[in-house]
Scaffold this motif. Structure first.
Motif, mmCIF file in Angstrom:
data_model
loop_
_atom_site.group_PDB
_atom_site.id
_atom_site.type_symbol
_atom_site.label_atom_id
_atom_site.label_comp_id
_atom_site.label_asym_id
_atom_site.label_seq_id
_atom_site.Cartn_x
_atom_site.Cartn_y
_atom_site.Cartn_z
ATOM 1 N N VAL A 292 -32.427 -98.735 -73.503
ATOM 2 C CA VAL A 292 -33.383 -98.528 -72.592
ATOM 3 C C VAL A 292 -31.868 -96.973 -71.792
ATOM 4 O O VAL A 292 -32.878 -96.382 -71.235
ATOM 5 N N ALA A 293 -30.611 -97.352 -71.847
ATOM 6 C CA ALA A 293 -30.154 -96.004 -71.839
ATOM 7 C C ALA A 293 -30.248 -95.273 -72.206
ATOM 8 O O ALA A 293 -30.621 -93.752 -71.286
ATOM 9 N N ARG A 294 -30.974 -95.086 -73.274
ATOM 10 C CA ARG A 294 -31.263 -93.527 -73.833
ATOM 11 C C ARG A 294 -32.703 -93.433 -73.225
ATOM 12 O O ARG A 294 -32.779 -91.847 -73.286
ATOM 13 N N ARG A 295 -33.343 -94.329 -73.276
ATOM 14 C CA ARG A 295 -34.558 -93.950 -73.052
ATOM 15 C C ARG A 295 -34.517 -92.606 -71.197
ATOM 16 O O ARG A 295 -35.460 -91.896 -71.197
ATOM 17 N N TRP A 296 -33.986 -93.359 -70.486
ATOM 18 C CA TRP A 296 -33.681 -92.975 -69.118
ATOM 19 C C TRP A 296 -32.717 -91.628 -68.883
ATOM 20 O O TRP A 296 -32.400 -91.303 -68.104
ATOM 21 N N GLY A 297 -32.602 -90.572 -70.235
ATOM 22 C CA GLY A 297 -30.787 -89.892 -70.163
ATOM 23 C C GLY A 297 -30.312 -89.652 -70.489
ATOM 24 O O GLY A 297 -29.153 -89.250 -70.530
ATOM 25 N N PHE A 298 -29.295 -91.191 -70.423
ATOM 26 C CA PHE A 298 -28.525 -91.720 -70.682
ATOM 27 C C PHE A 298 -27.704 -90.833 -72.290
ATOM 28 O O PHE A 298 -28.583 -91.309 -73.280
ATOM 29 N N SER A 299 -26.604 -91.274 -72.767
ATOM 30 C CA SER A 299 -26.430 -90.510 -73.632
ATOM 31 C C SER A 299 -26.208 -91.997 -75.003
ATOM 32 O O SER A 299 -25.786 -91.748 -76.109
ATOM 33 N N GLY A 300 -25.938 -93.331 -74.276
ATOM 34 C CA GLY A 300 -25.895 -94.999 -74.376
ATOM 35 C C GLY A 300 -25.637 -95.046 -73.879
ATOM 36 O O GLY A 300 -24.855 -95.600 -72.764
ATOM 37 N N SER A 301 -25.031 -96.224 -74.501
ATOM 38 C CA SER A 301 -24.375 -97.717 -73.618
ATOM 39 C C SER A 301 -23.264 -96.967 -73.196
ATOM 40 O O SER A 301 -23.170 -98.153 -71.797
ATOM 41 N N ALA A 302 -22.405 -96.539 -73.727
ATOM 42 C CA ALA A 302 -20.839 -96.451 -72.834
ATOM 43 C C ALA A 302 -21.036 -95.527 -71.665
ATOM 44 O O ALA A 302 -20.047 -96.454 -70.705
ATOM 45 N N HIS A 303 -21.659 -94.463 -72.603
ATOM 46 C CA HIS A 303 -21.880 -93.464 -70.831
ATOM 47 C C HIS A 303 -22.706 -94.309 -69.437
ATOM 48 O O HIS A 303 -22.484 -94.299 -68.363
ATOM 49 N N PHE A 304 -23.650 -94.887 -70.036
ATOM 50 C CA PHE A 304 -24.765 -95.830 -69.304
ATOM 51 C C PHE A 304 -23.759 -97.189 -68.659
ATOM 52 O O PHE A 304 -23.961 -96.492 -67.713
#
Length: 333
Positions: A292-304
């Protein structure tokens, strides 16, 4: 109990879904759900019709095909209506008699008309018709309240000038709206909005190159562009400015002057978080937090997770737990 029509992109809502004796009530519900609240009357007390809905960028397009009758946007609906959008319609088939702001006009095939939803109007259709309605954010037209009063209930004939270009474009865009992918749809919506703003200016005798509110229109376009590109992790102010042919300094000025008072970077972050929250709250369970995070432009779960906690004070997992936890009776707010 009558079924309630729901508008989904590209979906057709048809009275064929219900028994004939329920068709008029069902149609009124469909009009309320997809357009605005109106009284609908027909001679026979039933109706045979369909509405096709689609969205392109900031535009909603509704293609209405039904039989003779009358619609009335009465004050009782306006009290709970949203004045944020203007309807610009093109009469595709049949004719219509439109009344608003003390004026009456007839629409023939190819004619366009502006409808202001914060004031009453009445439209009579003496025969079966097709009407293609573009719902446009008011701010994108760049017109004041007083100017809009001069646009309503006037037939814009596609005989010359900008109207001769806009009317067939509206027809084609409505017919082919489901065939475009998101980036193309966004660009087409921007072009259509610019043409509608130019049409309004032309009808008011204002030069289309000197439209008041041009900065607001540009900002709406930029925000639409950002929404369509949220999944791009490299989306940056410089990339946004370059895509719109403006300087980075001017882009920052547009956001600084906006009522929301957010920087470009913060606005992008807010949109990404909103989309992630919406998808997670839906609880489909088919995607991981990282997906989900990557789908909306975050680099991954940690960044999100870091960004989410910095804004909301909890982790995404904690927020989801609180969201899904049953609220006990008597629990303090």
């Amino acid at each position: 109990m009558l079924s309630t029509p729901q508008a989904v992109r590209g979906e057709v809502i048809s009275t064929s879904a219900v028994p004939e004796h329920e068709s008029l009530d069902y149609w009124c519900d469909a009009v309320m759900a997809t357009l605005v609240g109106m009284d609908v009357d027909t001679a026979q007390g039933t109706i045979d019709g369909e509405i096709r809905i689609d969205r392109l960028g900031d535009l909603q397009i509704s293609t209405v095909a039904t039989e003779a009758g009358e619609v009335h946007r009465a004050p009782r609906f306006i009290a709970r209506g949203d004045g944020g959008r203007i309807f610009v319609a093109v009469q595709s088939k049949g004719t219509a008699q439109v009344e608003q702001d003390g004026r009456t006009t007839e629409l023939r095939p190819g004619d366009m008309a502006f409808f202001e939803n914060t004031r009453p109007y009445r439209t009579r259709f003496p025969e079966r018709f097709v009407l293609k309605i573009f719902s446009v954010p008011r701010a994108l037209l760049g017109r004041s309240e007083g100017e809009l009063r001069h646009l309503t209930a006037r037939a814009v004939r596609p005989t010359h000038g900008v109207a001769a270009l806009v009317s067939p474009f509206m027809e084609h865009l409505a017919d082919a709206s489901t065939s475009y992918d998101a980036p193309v749809a966004a660009r087409l919506a921007q072009s259509m909005t610019s043409l509608l703003a130019a049409t309004a200016a032309d009808q008011l005798g204002i030069g289309a190159d000197d439209l008041p509110g041009a900065e607001r229109v540009l900002l709406f376009r930029i925000k639409s562009f950002i929404r369509w590109h949220l999944s791009d992790p490299d989306l940056s102010p410089q990339k946004i400015a370059s895509a719109h042919g403006i300087s980075l300094r001017y882009l920052h000025k547009l956001f600084a002057d906006d009522d929301e008072g957010m920087s470009v970077g913060r606005w992008i972050r807010e949109q990404r978080l909103r989309e992630c929250r919406s998808e997670l709250a839906a609880g489909s369970g088919t995607a991981t937090l990282g997906q989900v995070a990557r789908r909306w432009g975050f680099s991954g779960s940690a960044h999100f997770g870091r960004v989410f906690r910095s804004v909301y004070g909890v982790s995404p997992s904690e927020w989801l737990h609180e969201l899904n936890e049953p609220i006990a009776i008597g629990r303090a707010a």
